[in-house]
Design a protein around this motif. Structure first.
Motif, PDB file in Angstrom:
ATOM      1  N   GLY A  28      36.241  46.323  38.978  1.00 44.12           N
ATOM      2  CA  GLY A  28      36.498  45.977  37.665  1.00 44.12           C
ATOM      3  C   GLY A  28      35.370  45.193  37.140  1.00 44.12           C
ATOM      4  O   GLY A  28      35.478  44.609  36.092  1.00 44.12           O
ATOM      5  N   LYS A  29      34.418  45.127  37.875  1.00 44.40           N
ATOM      6  CA  LYS A  29      33.034  44.278  37.228  1.00 44.40           C
ATOM      7  C   LYS A  29      32.654  44.713  35.671  1.00 44.40           C
ATOM      8  O   LYS A  29      32.595  43.830  34.865  1.00 44.40           O
ATOM      9  N   THR A  32      35.693  43.504  33.299  1.00 43.36           N
ATOM     10  CA  THR A  32      35.940  42.195  33.307  1.00 43.36           C
ATOM     11  C   THR A  32      34.734  41.344  32.757  1.00 43.36           C
ATOM     12  O   THR A  32      34.661  40.255  31.938  1.00 43.36           O
ATOM     13  N   LEU A  36      34.411  38.039  30.078  1.00 42.75           N
ATOM     14  CA  LEU A  36      34.047  36.866  30.374  1.00 42.75           C
ATOM     15  C   LEU A  36      32.881  36.381  29.761  1.00 42.75           C
ATOM     16  O   LEU A  36      32.784  35.331  29.301  1.00 42.75           O
ATOM     17  N   ILE A 114      34.436  39.958  43.050  1.00 46.13           N
ATOM     18  CA  ILE A 114      35.596  40.107  42.404  1.00 46.13           C
ATOM     19  C   ILE A 114      36.087  41.059  43.618  1.00 46.13           C
ATOM     20  O   ILE A 114      35.413  42.320  43.911  1.00 46.13           O
ATOM     21  N   VAL A 164      41.719  39.576  43.545  1.00 45.78           N
ATOM     22  CA  VAL A 164      42.483  40.127  42.543  1.00 45.78           C
ATOM     23  C   VAL A 164      43.931  40.957  42.879  1.00 45.78           C
ATOM     24  O   VAL A 164      43.801  41.700  43.711  1.00 45.78           O
ATOM     25  N   SER A 168      45.041  42.016  35.226  1.00 41.94           N
ATOM     26  CA  SER A 168      44.194  42.761  33.797  1.00 41.94           C
ATOM     27  C   SER A 168      42.830  42.276  33.859  1.00 41.94           C
ATOM     28  O   SER A 168      42.623  41.119  34.523  1.00 41.94           O
ATOM     29  N   PRO A 169      41.889  42.999  33.587  1.00 39.13           N
ATOM     30  CA  PRO A 169      40.416  42.521  33.495  1.00 39.13           C
ATOM     31  C   PRO A 169      40.441  41.115  32.576  1.00 39.13           C
ATOM     32  O   PRO A 169      39.661  40.195  33.101  1.00 39.13           O
ATOM     33  N   LYS A 170      41.136  40.947  31.715  1.00 36.95           N
ATOM     34  CA  LYS A 170      41.168  39.461  30.797  1.00 36.95           C
ATOM     35  C   LYS A 170      41.764  38.422  31.792  1.00 36.95           C
ATOM     36  O   LYS A 170      41.194  37.502  31.741  1.00 36.95           O
ATOM     37  N   VAL A 172      41.498  38.432  35.069  1.00 37.41           N
ATOM     38  CA  VAL A 172      40.495  38.055  36.137  1.00 37.41           C
ATOM     39  C   VAL A 172      39.245  37.257  35.446  1.00 37.41           C
ATOM     40  O   VAL A 172      38.712  36.460  36.055  1.00 37.41           O
ATOM     41  N   ALA A 173      38.870  37.712  33.965  1.00 35.63           N
ATOM     42  CA  ALA A 173      37.902  36.743  33.577  1.00 35.63           C
ATOM     43  C   ALA A 173      38.338  35.378  33.131  1.00 35.63           C
ATOM     44  O   ALA A 173      37.364  34.350  33.671  1.00 35.63           O
TER      45      ALA A 173
END
Length: 197
Positions: A28-29, A32, A36, A114, A164, A168-170, A172-173
């Motif tokens: 998910g880099k 995310t 970020l 991540i 993780v 969600s990516p949000k 994670v950010a």
């Protein structure tokens, strides 16, 4: 962002250092990273997209024409160029950690691993139709497991590990933002690797 540091204070503490996102394919880099960067007021760069522009070929085509060694040569050159810039969140390719010279660039910034874990990564890759040149089409799970095993010790060189779990990516950010202050201590010097769940 938590109450520890405002976004501007965090930027001051980073002093323009880039944030390099590392991790396996499917971690998910690339999803995310832009979120970020927006929260940080940083720019965002996906190193694989830059490689494709430089080579005027897709990653799969580069692997087909140049092999992995040729691809890694281009990847190292691109990373070095990105490393000349500042205030960026950089989504790196999963194998960028394999070359020691790349660490010279990565460690000029803050390296964030991540890590969704093996089972989650495999589940994500099953749903993703993107070409993955490193995975053997006949036995992708065995190929994945070998790559995963080969890279684990290298990923552990990161300054911050973000575990993780179905996020969600949000989220994670935000988790990265909330945990960055814990490693940016002693007047901006990095402490030993921190792990967060």
């Amino acid at each position: 962002m938590n109450d520890q540091l405002s976004s501007s204070s965090l930027k001051d503490l980073l002093g323009g250092r880039n944030l390099y996102l590392i991790g396996m394919m499917g971690s998910g880099k690339s999803l995310t990273g832009p979120l970020l960067a927006k929260e940080m007021g940083y720019g965002f760069v996906d190193s694989d997209q830059v490689i494709e522009k430089v080579a005027k070929s897709s990653i799969s085509e580069i692997f087909a024409k140049e092999g992995e060694i040729g691809f890694r040569d281009i990847e190292s050159k691109v990373l070095k160029e990105i490393g000349q810039l500042y205030s960026l969140v950089v989504a790196t390719g999963g194998g960028v950690v394999m070359r020691p010279e790349n660490w010279g660039v990565l460690h000029q910034g803050v390296v964030i691993w991540i890590d969704p874990g093996r089972n989650e990564l495999l589940a994500r890759l099953k749903l993703d139709n993107s070409p993955r040149p490193m995975l053997n089409e006949n036995d992708p799970i065995s190929a994945f497991d070998q790559i995963y095993q080969d890279r684990q010790l290298l990923y552990k060189e990161a300054d911050l590990k973000i575990l993780v779990v179905d996020e969600s990516p949000k989220n994670v950010a935000l988790k990265i933002l909330n945990n960055l202050p814990s490693i940016l201590i002693d007047s901006g010097n990095l402490s030993s690797q921190q792990t967060t769940e």
